[in-house]
Motif scaffolding. Sequence first.
Motif, PDB file in Angstrom:
ATOM      1  N   SER A   1       1.012  -1.346   0.057  1.00 25.74           N
ATOM      2  CA  SER A   1      -0.188   0.310  -0.010  1.00 25.74           C
ATOM      3  C   SER A   1       0.314   1.234   0.087  1.00 25.74           C
ATOM      4  CB  SER A   1      -1.093   0.063   1.133  1.00 25.74           C
ATOM      5  OG  SER A   1      -0.239  -0.487   2.500  1.00 25.74           O
ATOM      6  N   PHE A   2       0.303   2.497  -0.364  1.00 23.75           N
ATOM      7  CA  PHE A   2       0.427   3.587  -0.277  1.00 23.75           C
ATOM      8  C   PHE A   2       0.016   4.296   0.304  1.00 23.75           C
ATOM      9  CE2 PHE A   2      -1.377   3.522  -4.569  1.00 23.75           C
ATOM     10  CZ  PHE A   2      -1.652   4.486  -4.358  1.00 23.75           C
ATOM     11  N   SER A   3       0.023   5.941   0.641  1.00 21.91           N
ATOM     12  CA  SER A   3      -0.034   6.797   0.939  1.00 21.91           C
ATOM     13  C   SER A   3       0.103   8.145   0.643  1.00 21.91           C
ATOM     14  CB  SER A   3      -0.228   7.912   2.415  1.00 21.91           C
ATOM     15  OG  SER A   3      -1.233   6.157   3.511  1.00 21.91           O
ATOM     16  N   SER A   4      -0.936   9.241   0.005  1.00 20.98           N
ATOM     17  CA  SER A   4      -0.816  10.026  -1.091  1.00 20.98           C
ATOM     18  C   SER A   4      -1.432  11.682   0.139  1.00 20.98           C
ATOM     19  CB  SER A   4      -1.311  10.548  -1.832  1.00 20.98           C
ATOM     20  OG  SER A   4      -2.228   9.969  -2.311  1.00 20.98           O
ATOM     21  N   SER A   5      -1.124  12.958  -0.060  1.00 27.77           N
ATOM     22  CA  SER A   5      -1.526  13.732   0.237  1.00 27.77           C
ATOM     23  C   SER A   5      -0.766  15.425  -0.845  1.00 27.77           C
ATOM     24  CB  SER A   5      -0.219  13.922   1.873  1.00 27.77           C
ATOM     25  OG  SER A   5       0.467  14.585   1.842  1.00 27.77           O
TER      26      SER A   5
ATOM     27  N   GLY B   1      -4.410  10.349   1.596  1.00 26.74           N
ATOM     28  CA  GLY B   1      -5.110   9.481   1.124  1.00 26.74           C
ATOM     29  C   GLY B   1      -4.514   7.744   1.273  1.00 26.74           C
ATOM     30  N   THR B   2      -5.471   6.867   1.576  1.00 27.21           N
ATOM     31  CA  THR B   2      -4.230   5.872   1.592  1.00 27.21           C
ATOM     32  C   THR B   2      -5.142   5.206   0.148  1.00 27.21           C
ATOM     33  OG1 THR B   2      -4.594   5.634   3.945  1.00 27.21           O
ATOM     34  CG2 THR B   2      -4.043   3.344   2.532  1.00 27.21           C
ATOM     35  N   ASN B   3      -3.865   4.499  -0.699  1.00 23.42           N
ATOM     36  CA  ASN B   3      -4.256   3.579  -1.947  1.00 23.42           C
ATOM     37  C   ASN B   3      -5.016   4.339  -3.131  1.00 23.42           C
ATOM     38  OD1 ASN B   3      -2.463   1.699  -1.570  1.00 23.42           O
ATOM     39  ND2 ASN B   3      -3.905   0.985  -0.263  1.00 23.42           N
ATOM     40  N   LYS B   4      -4.934   5.931  -2.646  1.00 20.63           N
ATOM     41  CA  LYS B   4      -5.401   6.930  -3.499  1.00 20.63           C
ATOM     42  C   LYS B   4      -4.596   7.093  -4.598  1.00 20.63           C
ATOM     43  CE  LYS B   4      -9.152  10.311  -2.876  1.00 20.63           C
ATOM     44  NZ  LYS B   4      -9.811  10.780  -2.042  1.00 20.63           N
ATOM     45  N   GLN B   5      -4.747   7.540  -6.021  1.00 23.34           N
ATOM     46  CA  GLN B   5      -3.692   8.166  -6.905  1.00 23.34           C
ATOM     47  C   GLN B   5      -3.632   9.486  -7.045  1.00 23.34           C
ATOM     48  OE1 GLN B   5      -4.097   4.796 -10.244  1.00 23.34           O
ATOM     49  NE2 GLN B   5      -1.997   6.130 -10.519  1.00 23.34           N
ATOM     50  N   ASP B   6      -5.471   9.971  -6.932  1.00 26.66           N
ATOM     51  CA  ASP B   6      -5.391  11.673  -6.386  1.00 26.66           C
ATOM     52  C   ASP B   6      -6.023  12.475  -5.396  1.00 26.66           C
ATOM     53  OD1 ASP B   6      -7.633  10.164  -7.400  1.00 26.66           O
ATOM     54  OD2 ASP B   6      -8.790  11.876  -8.768  1.00 26.66           O
TER      55      ASP B   6
ATOM     56  N   VAL C   1       4.458  10.930  -0.935  1.00 24.46           N
ATOM     57  CA  VAL C   1       3.990   9.920  -1.081  1.00 24.46           C
ATOM     58  C   VAL C   1       4.463   8.881  -0.329  1.00 24.46           C
ATOM     59  CG1 VAL C   1       4.306   7.863  -2.941  1.00 24.46           C
ATOM     60  CG2 VAL C   1       3.670  10.060  -3.445  1.00 24.46           C
ATOM     61  N   TRP C   2       4.139   7.695   0.087  1.00 24.88           N
ATOM     62  CA  TRP C   2       4.481   7.336   1.646  1.00 24.88           C
ATOM     63  C   TRP C   2       4.387   5.539   1.406  1.00 24.88           C
ATOM     64  CZ3 TRP C   2       1.621  11.183   2.495  1.00 24.88           C
ATOM     65  CH2 TRP C   2       0.007  10.981   3.475  1.00 24.88           C
ATOM     66  N   GLY C   3       5.130   5.417   2.585  1.00 19.61           N
ATOM     67  CA  GLY C   3       4.646   3.929   2.168  1.00 19.61           C
ATOM     68  C   GLY C   3       5.595   2.684   2.175  1.00 19.61           C
ATOM     69  N   ASP C   4       6.961   3.256   2.340  1.00 15.94           N
ATOM     70  CA  ASP C   4       7.679   2.157   2.436  1.00 15.94           C
ATOM     71  C   ASP C   4       9.129   2.375   3.513  1.00 15.94           C
ATOM     72  OD1 ASP C   4       9.210   4.553   1.331  1.00 15.94           O
ATOM     73  OD2 ASP C   4      10.464   3.550  -0.535  1.00 15.94           O
ATOM     74  N   GLY C   5       8.068   3.403   4.496  1.00 16.20           N
ATOM     75  CA  GLY C   5       8.666   3.915   5.625  1.00 16.20           C
ATOM     76  C   GLY C   5       9.559   5.092   5.323  1.00 16.20           C
ATOM     77  N   ASN C   6       9.641   5.529   3.932  1.00 21.50           N
ATOM     78  CA  ASN C   6      10.153   6.151   4.102  1.00 21.50           C
ATOM     79  C   ASN C   6       9.664   7.757   3.370  1.00 21.50           C
ATOM     80  OD1 ASN C   6      12.824   6.222   3.424  1.00 21.50           O
ATOM     81  ND2 ASN C   6      12.666   5.186   2.497  1.00 21.50           N
ATOM     82  N   VAL C   7       9.442   9.098   3.496  1.00 21.79           N
ATOM     83  CA  VAL C   7       8.425  10.242   2.560  1.00 21.79           C
ATOM     84  C   VAL C   7       8.963  10.321   1.999  1.00 21.79           C
ATOM     85  CG1 VAL C   7       7.473  12.405   3.556  1.00 21.79           C
ATOM     86  CG2 VAL C   7       7.598  10.267   4.765  1.00 21.79           C
ATOM     87  N   TYR C   8       8.044  10.970   0.259  1.00 26.48           N
ATOM     88  CA  TYR C   8       9.111  11.444  -1.194  1.00 26.48           C
ATOM     89  C   TYR C   8       8.425  12.843  -0.959  1.00 26.48           C
ATOM     90  CZ  TYR C   8      11.261   7.131  -1.417  1.00 26.48           C
ATOM     91  OH  TYR C   8      11.285   5.936  -1.002  1.00 26.48           O
ATOM     92  N   TRP C   9       8.451  13.727  -1.690  1.00 26.01           N
ATOM     93  CA  TRP C   9       7.225  14.932  -1.212  1.00 26.01           C
ATOM     94  C   TRP C   9       7.696  15.474  -2.927  1.00 26.01           C
ATOM     95  CZ3 TRP C   9       9.795  19.420  -1.187  1.00 26.01           C
ATOM     96  CH2 TRP C   9      11.179  20.004  -0.792  1.00 26.01           C
ATOM     97  N   GLY C  10       7.500  16.886  -3.287  1.00 26.47           N
ATOM     98  CA  GLY C  10       7.633  17.378  -3.860  1.00 26.47           C
ATOM     99  C   GLY C  10       6.259  18.509  -4.556  1.00 26.47           C
TER     100      GLY C  10
END
Length: 137
Positions: free
Chosen positions: A77-81, A98-103, A122-131
């Motif tokens: 799973s992944f999460s996004s914000s 959003g959990t497992n939400k692409q948009d 976007v996160w879900g593998d223990g790291n947070v990636y941002w832009g």
Amino acid sequence: MRKVMLLLPAVALTALASVGTAQAESAPGCAGTVQIGSTGYVKKNGTIIASVKQFKGCGKNWAYTYVWDSHAAQPGSFSSSAAMVVNGSRDFNSNVNGTNKQDVWSKGTNTLTKCTRAYGEVWGDGNVYWGQTDERC
């Protein structure tokens, strides 16, 4: 040497033209949003995994994060914000996860007269990636 011309049906050409693009329709509760500024990107180890855009409409600014198909299809799973950054500070009141939400759309902010940018994670593998997008004043 003979030249061979390949003719593709119009449907196939239309499908090819739209591969990989995501068109956000509109922010929740606001049918008239328009993108402002450039698109930002979220990268994981140098690979783009999401797009971040800023919109204006209905008297508000909106952040929008779209997780690319290639990342969303990964196992697990992944999460996004999505959130707005106002005058250099992240507006946590605008943040939407959003959990497992692409948009994901942020909440709209009444900040059209301020300097703003859209921020996405976007996160879900223990790291947070941002832009984030460029700043618009």
